[in-house]
Design an enzyme around this catalytic site. Structure first.
Site, PDB file in Angstrom:
ATOM      1  N   HIS A 190      18.923  59.217  55.060  1.00 26.30           N
ATOM      2  CA  HIS A 190      18.780  59.433  53.626  1.00 26.30           C
ATOM      3  C   HIS A 190      17.318  59.318  53.196  1.00 26.30           C
ATOM      4  CE1 HIS A 190      23.278  58.549  52.782  1.00 26.30           C
ATOM      5  NE2 HIS A 190      23.051  59.822  52.986  1.00 26.30           N
ATOM      6  N   ARG A 296      16.381  74.292  34.966  1.00 28.35           N
ATOM      7  CA  ARG A 296      17.747  73.775  34.949  1.00 28.35           C
ATOM      8  C   ARG A 296      18.000  73.047  33.623  1.00 28.35           C
ATOM      9  NH1 ARG A 296      15.800  72.422  40.238  1.00 28.35           N
ATOM     10  NH2 ARG A 296      16.989  73.425  41.889  1.00 28.35           N
ATOM     11  N   ARG A 332      18.088  78.860  33.033  1.00 30.72           N
ATOM     12  CA  ARG A 332      19.487  79.017  33.432  1.00 30.72           C
ATOM     13  C   ARG A 332      20.357  78.283  32.422  1.00 30.72           C
ATOM     14  NH1 ARG A 332      21.251  76.637  39.125  1.00 30.72           N
ATOM     15  NH2 ARG A 332      21.091  74.676  37.997  1.00 30.72           N
ATOM     16  N   GLU A 431      25.277  84.013  43.499  1.00 32.53           N
ATOM     17  CA  GLU A 431      25.631  82.790  44.243  1.00 32.53           C
ATOM     18  C   GLU A 431      26.931  82.923  45.024  1.00 32.53           C
ATOM     19  OE1 GLU A 431      24.489  79.096  41.674  1.00 32.53           O
ATOM     20  OE2 GLU A 431      25.230  80.651  40.294  1.00 32.53           O
ATOM     21  N   ASN A 454      21.512  78.122  47.892  1.00 31.56           N
ATOM     22  CA  ASN A 454      22.307  76.928  48.201  1.00 31.56           C
ATOM     23  C   ASN A 454      23.797  77.230  48.095  1.00 31.56           C
ATOM     24  OD1 ASN A 454      19.795  75.791  48.294  1.00 31.56           O
ATOM     25  ND2 ASN A 454      20.050  74.521  46.491  1.00 31.56           N
ATOM     26  N   ASP A 455      24.217  77.758  46.931  1.00 33.41           N
ATOM     27  CA  ASP A 455      25.634  78.077  46.766  1.00 33.41           C
ATOM     28  C   ASP A 455      26.031  79.326  47.539  1.00 33.41           C
ATOM     29  OD1 ASP A 455      26.919  76.066  45.322  1.00 33.41           O
ATOM     30  OD2 ASP A 455      26.103  76.757  43.423  1.00 33.41           O
ATOM     31  N   ARG A 465      28.615  71.630  51.747  1.00 30.38           N
ATOM     32  CA  ARG A 465      27.375  71.040  52.257  1.00 30.38           C
ATOM     33  C   ARG A 465      27.326  69.530  52.074  1.00 30.38           C
ATOM     34  NH1 ARG A 465      22.880  72.657  47.733  1.00 30.38           N
ATOM     35  NH2 ARG A 465      24.259  72.784  45.965  1.00 30.38           N
TER      36      ARG A 465
END
Length: 569
Positions: A190, A296, A332, A431, A454-455, A465
């Site tokens: 992590h 975002r 977005r 996506e 990513n998606d 994921r």
């Protein structure tokens, strides 16, 4: 002197070593001789648990705002572990039965659990030992002991430590910490995940590190290859290629970052930034962002008990547009659902939330919530170069419904006497495979596409994921994903529309020849990756990239794609 380790976060930087020494193991151990002393230590322990939980709650919020939702899940898991009654019982037993003081009991109990994880064969679970130690370190700090901290006044600092916890890494400032070197840790830890998200080059697994490196040593980190140059001489320094990541304040590096990303044969690609908040705008511009490829907005809605109002949103959007001046800002619209939930919004539990009510689907259901955001954006549009983008689009009808609501919002503002920009470019995120396959049809309804790798990777490969059991299968370099990107770019260009990319793949310099060859018009990434990506693009040929992509699309898997890209880097 050359030191070798494991590359866990890419980048090449130079700085001065700062050793972080763990003090928690140097405390005095006390045996408790009376029940009164034990009760006192139990009370201290309870207070430490409460304080640690409060700290983690704050850290989760901070990480969501400043680093990312996926990284915040690391600390959500810490909070769950901290709330596990078995951990508390193990520590209390050491106080009540064995008569050890609270700090000693915490240290011993968490280390015993950590050793259990460290002894497992599976690397993923071995890495979780660090998370347990992180929790122990936090409790010990709340009991009055802890780690030396990094001064905010330091610059170009290379952190040198035996091992770092995710919490420590998340606390580092990118303006202060240039790189990280540790004796322990691996690419699946992590700590590595957080370092990569922050864009801090890191190398782990360096044997005898603390014996070899002293405070103030001059250190060069090659986070791409896991190599450390300790105290290089003047001639060596001249030949050490850095990516400018820790020298962004220097005028020379800023000038290089501000230069356009134009290939050797004259093909220009716009390099933009992903933003989460207004505070990142200044850093993005310093790193050479030519616009915002993804702003975002979900972070405005999270960690609160009611949705943000029109006025609050308007002020935020306005300030971002003003900060970017005439540079394009792609906002977005609300992308909630899947792993992101709002306490004030009715969201039923779904068995498959990533296949459920999320993105534009949720906004079209909650029209008033959506229209409030659209009004705020329309009001802000006259203050800069605004472009709107709808997330998680699957069908043509979704685009048309969203555009209808946008026009309704505009008409309501006009009735109220509020003017807005007349022509605001409208785009969608690509996506899901359906949108990629229908790109030629969808392109007729919008001005641009932005590919969310990513998606797109998650849905194309049918891989969650966040599920460690199958996470190894999640790879944006898979030829199936690359073929979708290629098809989308081709379909859009045939309709005269431009295409950007804003997933994690965009910030990976290894992917630069691939991204150039795919024909993307824009690539958006975290600010810290921009100088390296621009420099990489300038060294490439567009035509050679096109030929490379044709070869890559014929390969059987992501492993083979990566191997070819490594050879060409």
């Amino acid at each position: 002197m050359l030191l070798k380790g494991i590359a866990i976060s890419t980048g090449k930087v130079i700085g001065r070593a700062h050793r972080l020494i763990e003090h928690a193991n140097n405390y005095s151990r006390s045996f408790l001789t009376s029940e009164v002393e034990k009760e006192k230590e139990l009370a201290r322990l309870a207070q430490a648990f409460n304080q640690a939980k409060e700290q983690l709650a704050s850290l989760i919020d901070k990480t969501k705002r400043e680093i990312g939702l996926q990284e915040a899940k690391i600390f959500e898991a810490h909070l769950l572990l901290l709330s596990d009654p078995l951990l508390g019982e193990k520590i209390r037993t050491k106080i009540q039965v064995e008569g050890k003081d609270a700090v000693w009991a915490v240290s011993e109990a968490t280390e015993e659990i950590a050793q259990e994880f460290a002894s497992l064969e599976d690397e993923y679970f071995r890495e979780r030992a660090v998370d347990i130690r992180d929790i122990g370190r936090r409790l010990i700090a709340c009991l009055g002991n802890g780690l030396e901290e990094v001064s905010d006044e330091a610059t170009n600092t290379i952190i040198v430590a035996e091992e770092l916890t995710p919490s420590q890494t998340a606390s580092f400032s990118r303006r202060t910490v240039a790189g990280i070197i540790t004796e322990k840790g691996g690419p699946t830890s992590h700590t590595a995940v957080v370092a990569r998200s922050l864009g801090i080059p890191a190398v782990s697994g360096v044997t005898n590190l603390l014996d070899l490196v002293k405070d103030g040593d001059f250190v060069f980190i090659d986070g791409n290859n896991g190599v450390i140059h300790l105290n290089p001489d003047v001639e060596e320094i001249k030949n050490l290629p850095t990516n400018g990541q820790n020298n962004w304040r220097e005028k020379r590096c800023i000038r290089n970052a501000l230069a356009k990303a134009i290939t050797r044969d004259g093909h220009e690609i716009e390099v933009a930034t992903n933003l989460r908040n207004f505070e990142e705008a200044e850093l993005a511009l310093a790193y050479g962002a030519e616009g915002v490829g993804l702003f975002r907005t979900e972070f405005l809605y999270m960690n609160r008990q009611e949705p943000p109002g029109e006025e609050e949103q308007f002020l935020i959007y306005r300030d971002v547009l003003l900060a970017l001046k005439d540079k394009p800002v792609i906002v977005r619209t609300l992308d909630i659902g899947g792993d992101k939930h709002l306490p004030y919004l009715e969201q039923d539990k779904e068995d498959n939330p990533f296949l459920g009510l999320r993105g534009i689907r949720l906004c079209l259901k909650h029209k008033n919530l959506f229209k409030t955001q659209l009004k705020a954006l329309l009001r802000a549009s006259s203050y800069g170069n605004l472009k709107l983008m709808f997330p998680m689009v699957t069908t043509l009808e979704e685009i048309r419904q969203a555009k209808t609501l946008l026009e309704e919002a505009r008409e309501e503002l006009q009735v109220a006497g509020i003017e807005t920009s007349i022509n605001i470019p409208i785009g969608i995120m690509i996506e899901v495979p359906a949108a990629a396959l229908m790109a030629d049809i969808l392109a007729s309804e919008v001005d641009f596409f932005s590919i969310g790798t990513n998606d797109l990777t998650q849905y194309t490969l049918a891989v969650d994921r966040d599920n460690e059991k199958v996470a190894v299968l999640y790879d944006a370099y898979h030829p199936a994903v690359l073929k979708f990107i290629y098809q989308v770019v081709d379909a859009a260009h045939r309709k005269g529309k431009w295409v950007g990319l804003c997933g994690e793949l965009g910030g990976d310099s290894l992917a630069a020849p691939l991204l150039v060859g795919l024909g993307l018009d824009e690539i958006s990434m975290s600010p810290v990756f921009i100088p390296a990506m621009k420099e990489r693009i300038r060294a490439l040929s567009y035509e050679e990239g096109r030929e490379l992509v044709r070869r890559l699309l014929e390969l059987p898997g992501a492993k083979e794609v990566r191997e070819v890209l490594v050879k060409t880097s």
